[in-house]
Design a protein around this motif. Structure first.
Motif, short mmCIF file in Angstrom:
data_model
loop_
_atom_site.label_atom_id
_atom_site.label_comp_id
_atom_site.label_asym_id
_atom_site.label_seq_id
_atom_site.Cartn_x
_atom_site.Cartn_y
_atom_site.Cartn_z
N ARG A 190 -5.07 -1.31 5.06
CA ARG A 190 -4.25 -2.52 5.21
C ARG A 190 -5.10 -3.72 5.61
NH1 ARG A 190 1.67 -1.50 6.51
NH2 ARG A 190 1.98 0.65 5.85
N VAL A 191 -6.03 -3.52 6.54
CA VAL A 191 -6.90 -4.61 6.98
C VAL A 191 -7.81 -5.04 5.83
CG1 VAL A 191 -8.81 -5.22 8.52
CG2 VAL A 191 -6.80 -4.04 9.42
N ASN A 192 -8.39 -4.09 5.12
CA ASN A 192 -9.23 -4.42 3.97
C ASN A 192 -8.45 -5.22 2.93
OD1 ASN A 192 -11.95 -3.40 4.33
ND2 ASN A 192 -11.05 -1.37 4.34
N SER A 193 -7.23 -4.86 2.69
CA SER A 193 -6.40 -5.55 1.71
C SER A 193 -6.12 -6.99 2.14
CB SER A 193 -5.08 -4.79 1.53
OG SER A 193 -4.24 -5.46 0.65
N VAL A 194 -5.79 -7.18 3.41
CA VAL A 194 -5.50 -8.53 3.91
C VAL A 194 -6.74 -9.41 3.85
CG1 VAL A 194 -4.93 -9.85 6.00
CG2 VAL A 194 -3.54 -7.88 5.35
N PHE A 195 -7.86 -8.91 4.34
CA PHE A 195 -9.09 -9.71 4.33
C PHE A 195 -9.54 -10.02 2.90
CE2 PHE A 195 -9.45 -9.34 8.78
CZ PHE A 195 -10.40 -10.26 9.19
N SER A 196 -9.44 -9.05 2.00
CA SER A 196 -9.87 -9.25 0.61
C SER A 196 -9.02 -10.30 -0.09
CB SER A 196 -9.81 -7.95 -0.17
OG SER A 196 -10.75 -7.03 0.34
#
Length: 70
Positions: free
Chosen positions: A41-47
């Motif tokens: 989820r964090v990777n998705s938001v930052f990306s």
């Protein structure tokens, strides 16, 4: 009983400030079903929100927080 789990995810990224490269580190509280889900989820938001920023998830662990009220 509520099955929601919260995870503390630490993210580090770099940015240029006053012509100098600086490292930043922040912690995020993520509602997820597992550590892997929280990292995803964090990777998705930052990306999606910060596509030009180089970032790295440094750690993720289950939080002791029982409930978020707000």
């Amino acid at each position: 009983m509520n099955d929601t789990k919260y995870f503390e995810v630490s993210v580090q990224w770099t940015d240029v400030v006053d012509a100098k490269v600086k490292k930043f580190k922040e912690r995020y509280l993520v509602s997820a079903v597992s550590v892997t889900d929280a990292e995803t989820r964090v990777n998705s938001v930052f990306s999606s929100e910060y596509p030009a920023v180089e970032f790295e998830v440094k750690s993720a662990k289950e939080s002791n927080i029982a409930r978020v009220i707000g």
